[in-house]
Design an enzyme around this catalytic site. Structure first.
Site, mmCIF file in Angstrom:
data_model
loop_
_atom_site.group_PDB
_atom_site.id
_atom_site.type_symbol
_atom_site.label_atom_id
_atom_site.label_comp_id
_atom_site.label_asym_id
_atom_site.label_seq_id
_atom_site.Cartn_x
_atom_site.Cartn_y
_atom_site.Cartn_z
ATOM 1 N N GLU A 49 -33.372 -16.146 -73.613
ATOM 2 C CA GLU A 49 -33.750 -16.605 -71.930
ATOM 3 C C GLU A 49 -33.013 -17.786 -72.580
ATOM 4 O OE1 GLU A 49 -38.478 -19.300 -71.367
ATOM 5 O OE2 GLU A 49 -38.122 -17.253 -69.911
ATOM 6 N N LYS B 64 -40.321 -11.917 -59.582
ATOM 7 C CA LYS B 64 -41.578 -13.202 -59.044
ATOM 8 C C LYS B 64 -42.101 -12.863 -58.063
ATOM 9 C CE LYS B 64 -41.452 -16.579 -63.155
ATOM 10 N NZ LYS B 64 -41.812 -18.123 -63.851
ATOM 11 N N HIS C 14 -38.108 2.274 -92.373
ATOM 12 C CA HIS C 14 -38.521 3.741 -92.130
ATOM 13 C C HIS C 14 -38.806 4.135 -90.541
ATOM 14 C CE1 HIS C 14 -39.217 4.083 -96.308
ATOM 15 N NE2 HIS C 14 -39.249 2.723 -96.553
ATOM 16 N N GLU D 42 -49.284 -14.549 -64.141
ATOM 17 C CA GLU D 42 -50.597 -13.551 -64.577
ATOM 18 C C GLU D 42 -51.320 -14.842 -65.944
ATOM 19 O OE1 GLU D 42 -47.193 -14.055 -64.789
ATOM 20 O OE2 GLU D 42 -46.207 -12.852 -65.120
ATOM 21 N N GLY E 92 -40.513 -24.581 -71.838
ATOM 22 C CA GLY E 92 -41.715 -23.733 -71.952
ATOM 23 C C GLY E 92 -41.679 -22.514 -73.848
ATOM 24 N N ARG E 93 -39.861 -22.579 -73.943
ATOM 25 C CA ARG E 93 -39.784 -21.405 -75.253
ATOM 26 C C ARG E 93 -39.537 -22.224 -76.148
ATOM 27 N NH1 ARG E 93 -36.615 -20.799 -70.976
ATOM 28 N NH2 ARG E 93 -33.624 -21.378 -71.379
ATOM 29 N N LYS F 72 -47.241 -24.561 -68.885
ATOM 30 C CA LYS F 72 -46.032 -25.861 -68.521
ATOM 31 C C LYS F 72 -46.499 -25.993 -66.655
ATOM 32 C CE LYS F 72 -41.928 -27.148 -68.568
ATOM 33 N NZ LYS F 72 -40.436 -27.634 -69.300
#
Ligand code: F6P
Length: 546
Positions: free
Chosen positions: A352, A511, A383, A212, A266-267, A206
């Site tokens: 978030e 950050k 399990h 990253e 963004g999400r 965005k």
């Protein structure tokens, strides 16, 4: 001092919880043969069975009254009207516009955003069709067989989750990969098996500043340039961003830059051009169906009365457990292998959004907000960690998700999957009493002493809550509706907790510190200004690197 507003309502809900503590679900089911009908609701073919919760009509009425008292409906309508409900960033929150199927304008600051949305969709269609049919090729004329999306958070989790979920709609000769982690292992291991001449990268960010993503994009760019020459970068890269200038500066051709808008969080962006790798992997028609399914859930959310509104009910039940009972976590357990990244996706969407501790007005909240969301697909989780859900000291409300129809004809797998999901919610609700355990052990012929010793270990407390969400099949439409269902649930809860669900300042500090630490990690600067632990770790790191 008398409590007022939300605080008073949470206190009243705690009283309700005290009342319900003496009324286990076993009893509620025994008393009311219509409990399933009373506490289940549908939107399209998606059924929400919320009868296996610690609720009765009095509790639900109190929860619906709470939603009305904080004007969930008004805030929902304000969101849809394009009001800047993301107050700290002064932005509208209009991911619903990205999938809107109607012909009314959807306005932000007086301007209809729909022409731009439709134009971008048309561009996605053209580009994805051309990659799929081979009209767009690599620099050496090879057809693309592998698409690598480089993004993180909302620019990764959504499309990665959807691509996995819609595997039956993908082609064997066109694979989508997702690289997100700045850990070089992610890029390295992905590229290891790929042929540069057949690989197309999509840089999705965005902001187009996320470290990253920029680091991964630079490595991918070098990989292409080393193998095919600098000029090939043009043919092997596309970008998705709101920061068009930065995409151009990276060297991406104008007609391969797909934009979106600051009113898309963004999400909440998988519906935008961030979905480009999905459109390439499953075809634009299926991407459109995914949008349509979400639009149907939007229409339901915008119009159904609160008492019949799936996201509202799920949101309220979550609030009930978080605030009146103090349950800190919420498990999302899809009995659908293809939803293997669904919970990870929801972790960002939910945590978030609602992992906040100040109100919209910037005051400390006086109540718990977003829960820890976690989970893995069933039956694998059974399990692994279900032991704790059944017999641990914490109560963990669960969502079970299950399709009635599998995508593949492979009996008896699906019947077994369904039997398992039904068994889990039943076991959690019923539990197993001491008397039942003793009778069972007696029937197995065990002696009195052994029965006495074993019984406490084999008792299940029961009265453990769950929702079951059942749908026809995991189609693109259904997936769209399920994702939208959870988005709106998060909205409802954010409104009740009075937090801004659409900012994420909490990710900034790490950050900033990482930026300051990088030269110290690289041995280019002193690190005396850090705390003793960080100094010690840096020193040991450099010792190990010698
Ligand atoms: O750091 C958190 C975050 O801002 C998320 O909200 C977002 O989805 C992710 O980083 C990626 O951001 P971008 O798409 O700008 O690279």
């Amino acid at each position: 001092m008398a409590k007022t507003g939300r605080k008073a309502t949470f206190a009243a809900l705690e009283k309700q919880a005290e009342r319900m503590a003496d009324r286990p679900m076993r009893l509620l089911f025994a008393e009311d043969p219509n409990r399933f009908q009373r506490f289940s609701v549908k939107a399209g073919d998606i059924l929400l069975d919320y009868s296996k919760n610690r609720v009765d009509e009095e509790v639900m009425d109190a929860l619906f009254a709470f939603a009305r008292s904080v004007d969930v409906e008004g805030r929902r309508d304000a969101m849809w009207a394009g009001e800047p409900i993301n107050s700290t960033e002064h932005r509208s929150v209009l991911h619903m516009a990205l999938r809107y199927q109607g012909d009314q304008p959807v306005k932000v600051g007086g301007e209809d955003v729909m022409p731009g949305v439709r134009e971008t969709l048309a561009n996605i269609k053209v580009f994805s069709d051309m990659v799929r049919d081979g009209s767009i090729r690599g620099t050496a004329g090879e057809q693309f067989t592998d698409i690598v999306n480089i993004g993180i958070g909302g620019s990764d989790l959504g499309p990665a989750m959807v691509t996995l979920a819609l595997e039956p709609y993908t082609r064997a000769d066109l694979r989508a990969h997702y690289v997100s982690n700045v850990d070089g292992a992610h890029m390295h291991d992905t590229l290891k098996r790929l042929d540069p001449s057949r690989t197309l990268f999509i840089v999705a960010s965005k902001t187009f500043t996320t470290d990253e993503t920029m680091t991964n994009a630079a490595s991918a760019r070098k990989w292409i340039a080393d193998a095919l020459g600098e000029a090939a970068v043009n043919d092997h890269f596309a970008a998705v961003s709101t920061n068009i200038a930065a995409c151009q500066a990276f060297g991406i051709k104008q007609d391969r830059i797909f934009g979106f808008w600051d009113w898309v969080g963004g999400r909440y962006s998988v519906w935008s051009a961030i979905g480009l790798p999905v459109a390439i992997a499953v075809g634009f028609e299926n991407f459109e169906k995914f949008l349509k399914g979400a639009a149907e859930m939007d229409a339901h959310f915008l119009s159904a009365p609160l008492e019949k509104n799936l996201p509202v009910i799920m949101g309220l039940i979550g609030v009930w457990y978080r605030n009146a009972w103090g349950f800190a976590t919420h498990a999302v357990l899809p009995y659908d292998q293809r939803l293997s990244r669904f919970t990870a996706y929801l972790q960002q969407q939910d945590m978030e959004s609602n992992g906040k501790s100040v109100t919209l007005a910037g005051k400390a909240v006086n109540w718990s907000t977003g829960p820890i969301v976690w989970g893995e697909p069933g039956t694998n989780g059974q399990h692994a960690f279900y032991q704790l859900i059944h017999q641990g000291t914490d109560v963990i409300p669960c969502d079970f998700l299950i399709a009635a129809n599998p995508q593949e004809d492979l009996p008896p797998h699906h019947a077994k999957l369904v039997a398992n999901v039904l068994a889990q919610s039943e076991a959690l609700m019923l539990g197993k009493t001491e008397k039942e355990v003793e009778a069972e052990l007696e029937a197995q012929g065990l002696g009195e002493d052994e029965i006495a010793a074993l019984t406490p270990h084999k008792v299940f407390p029961g009265n453990r809550p769950s929702n079951t969400i059942m749908y026809g099949k995991l189609t693109p439409e259904t997936l769209g509706a399920l994702v939208a269902l959870y988005e709106h649930k998060v909205f409802v809860q954010g409104t009740i907790w009075n937090v801004n669900s659409y900012d994420q300042w909490g990710v900034e500090l790490g950050k900033q510190l990482a930026k300051a630490l990088l030269p110290k990690v690289e041995g280019k600067a002193e690190w005396k200004d850090h705390d003793a632990s960080t100094q010690g770790l840096l020193a040991y790191y450099h010792e190990l690197r010698k």
